[in-house]
Design a protein around this motif. Structure first.
Motif, PDB file in Angstrom:
ATOM      1  N   VAL A  55       0.847  -1.203   0.000  1.00  0.00           N
ATOM      2  CA  VAL A  55       0.000   0.000   0.000  1.00  0.00           C
ATOM      3  C   VAL A  55       0.881   1.252   0.000  1.00  0.00           C
ATOM      4  N   GLY A  56       1.955   1.229   0.807  1.00  0.00           N
ATOM      5  CA  GLY A  56       2.887   2.352   0.796  1.00  0.00           C
ATOM      6  C   GLY A  56       3.500   2.554  -0.576  1.00  0.00           C
ATOM      7  N   ALA A  57       3.834   1.450  -1.254  1.00  0.00           N
ATOM      8  CA  ALA A  57       4.397   1.557  -2.603  1.00  0.00           C
ATOM      9  C   ALA A  57       3.403   2.195  -3.560  1.00  0.00           C
ATOM     10  N   LEU A  58       2.129   1.862  -3.414  1.00  0.00           N
ATOM     11  CA  LEU A  58       1.108   2.453  -4.291  1.00  0.00           C
ATOM     12  C   LEU A  58       1.012   3.961  -4.080  1.00  0.00           C
ATOM     13  N   LEU A  59       1.208   4.410  -2.835  1.00  0.00           N
ATOM     14  CA  LEU A  59       1.193   5.849  -2.588  1.00  0.00           C
ATOM     15  C   LEU A  59       2.334   6.559  -3.312  1.00  0.00           C
ATOM     16  N   LEU A  90       6.295  10.858   0.318  1.00  0.00           N
ATOM     17  CA  LEU A  90       6.975  10.741   1.614  1.00  0.00           C
ATOM     18  C   LEU A  90       6.181   9.857   2.568  1.00  0.00           C
ATOM     19  N   ALA A  91       4.843   9.995   2.538  1.00  0.00           N
ATOM     20  CA  ALA A  91       4.006   9.141   3.379  1.00  0.00           C
ATOM     21  C   ALA A  91       4.166   7.676   2.968  1.00  0.00           C
ATOM     22  N   GLY A  92       4.177   7.433   1.668  1.00  0.00           N
ATOM     23  CA  GLY A  92       4.366   6.069   1.180  1.00  0.00           C
ATOM     24  C   GLY A  92       5.721   5.505   1.572  1.00  0.00           C
ATOM     25  N   ILE A  93       6.755   6.330   1.461  1.00  0.00           N
ATOM     26  CA  ILE A  93       8.101   5.900   1.845  1.00  0.00           C
ATOM     27  C   ILE A  93       8.144   5.527   3.325  1.00  0.00           C
ATOM     28  N   ALA A  94       7.499   6.352   4.161  1.00  0.00           N
ATOM     29  CA  ALA A  94       7.470   6.071   5.602  1.00  0.00           C
ATOM     30  C   ALA A  94       6.769   4.743   5.890  1.00  0.00           C
ATOM     31  N   SER A 129       6.965  -0.868   7.551  1.00  0.00           N
ATOM     32  CA  SER A 129       6.556  -2.257   7.310  1.00  0.00           C
ATOM     33  C   SER A 129       7.769  -3.158   7.139  1.00  0.00           C
ATOM     34  N   GLY A 130       8.759  -2.677   6.412  1.00  0.00           N
ATOM     35  CA  GLY A 130       9.967  -3.462   6.205  1.00  0.00           C
ATOM     36  C   GLY A 130      10.709  -3.718   7.495  1.00  0.00           C
ATOM     37  N   LEU A 131      10.813  -2.700   8.320  1.00  0.00           N
ATOM     38  CA  LEU A 131      11.480  -2.875   9.615  1.00  0.00           C
ATOM     39  C   LEU A 131      10.726  -3.873  10.484  1.00  0.00           C
TER      40      LEU A 131
END
Length: 304
Positions: free
Chosen positions: A136-140, A276-280, A285-287
């Motif tokens: 979902v973050g990637a889609l942002l 930036l929101a997507g990157i965060a 999620s990765g962490l």
């Protein structure tokens, strides 16, 4: 037995070196893409790497003739990393550096899911949920790039998929091959694959594959791609030999920070608020995936 603290700290520093050097390679590739076809940039990346690492591996006495099975795995790894590299360099022609790298960082999620499907690894619902949130973050990040650049914004996703497959394949051969020799064979295999394509498509007019004679500073950009790639992967290999993956893998997200700084300084690119929101979200999620793997006493997915 756990590695000694005096080995873990150098491992952390080497990993930080990787996170800084890898975006430098991408910056050189983005600069070169203004005039040089994508396949030619990829060829330069692997040709320089092969020219440096094959003699180095021989000097270390690590360049052992592979078995037929190992040769097949080296060739498969070369196909996968060449596909990943070409797709990513194509994305960099138009996408901001930090955005492209951020989307690529769905790779640990794909690797986690591939480990479950292909290697029979147990993946609980928490990590599956973290992977979904990461996507979902990637889609942002992708959405504004897709609106601006079209389907090319999906290329970093292709890169993530091919790289995850590359990492799964690497697990099958890395235990028996010196890391420098491993990278040397991969670079040689990629050259064997891509250089004939450049010869075949010369003068064809097919933009990604039709080579051109570099002019002026573009020779420097091409050399920089190969040199930075070689140094980055030597940093990564050395870091993994000195510190546990669980310690250094979360540091890979510093690569996004380095990419954002380089993108701003060199290309005047800065991710917007949505990106930036997507990157965060991707980073969080990765962490979580890494920490969950560590808590289960399993090696987390290796750093890209």
């Amino acid at each position: 037995m756990s590695p000694a603290p005096d080995r873990i700290l150098p491992g952390i520093l080497l990993m930080i070196g990787f996170t800084v050097t890898a975006p430098v390679m991408d910056s050189f590739a983005k600069l070169a893409s203004a005039e040089i076809p994508v396949a030619q940039i990829a060829a330069a990346r692997f040709a320089v790497q092969a020219a440096i690492l094959i003699p180095l591996a021989a000097l270390l006495g690590a360049l052992v003739r592979p078995t037929l099975r190992e040769a097949g795995l080296h060739l498969l790894r070369a196909i996968l990393i060449l596909a990943a590299t070409t797709a990513f360099f194509a994305a960099l022609r138009v996408m901001p550096l930090a955005d492209a790298i951020a989307v690529f960082f769905v790779e640990p999620f794909i690797l986690t899911l591939l480990g479950a499907v292909l290697l029979g690894e147990t993946v609980g619902w928490r990590r599956v949920l973290a992977c979904i949130v990461g996507f979902v973050g990637a889609l942002l990040v992708i959405r504004p790039s897709f609106a601006a650049f079209g389907a090319v914004a999906l290329l970093p996703l292709m890169t993530a998929f091919f790289f995850a497959c590359y990492m799964v394949t690497t697990r099958q051969v890395a235990r028996h091959t010196h890391p420098v020799a491993l990278q040397a064979w991969t670079a040689l295999g990629a050259c064997v694959l891509v250089l004939p394509l450049l010869v075949i498509f010369e003068g064809s007019g097919v933009a990604p594959l039709d080579p051109v004679m570099p002019q002026g500073v573009f020779w420097l950009w091409l050399a920089g791609v190969g040199l930075a790639a070689t140094v980055a992967h030597l940093f990564l290999s050395a870091a993994l030999r000195r510190a546990p993956t669980a310690v250094i893998a979360p540091l890979q997200y510093l690569e996004i920070v380095a990419a954002a700084v380089l993108g701003l300084l060199i290309f005047d690119d800065l991710p917007d608020a949505q990106a930036l929101a997507g990157i965060a979200i991707i980073m969080a999620s990765g962490l979580y995936v890494f920490l969950r793997e560590r808590d289960l006493n399993r090696p987390p997915p290796p750093a890209p």
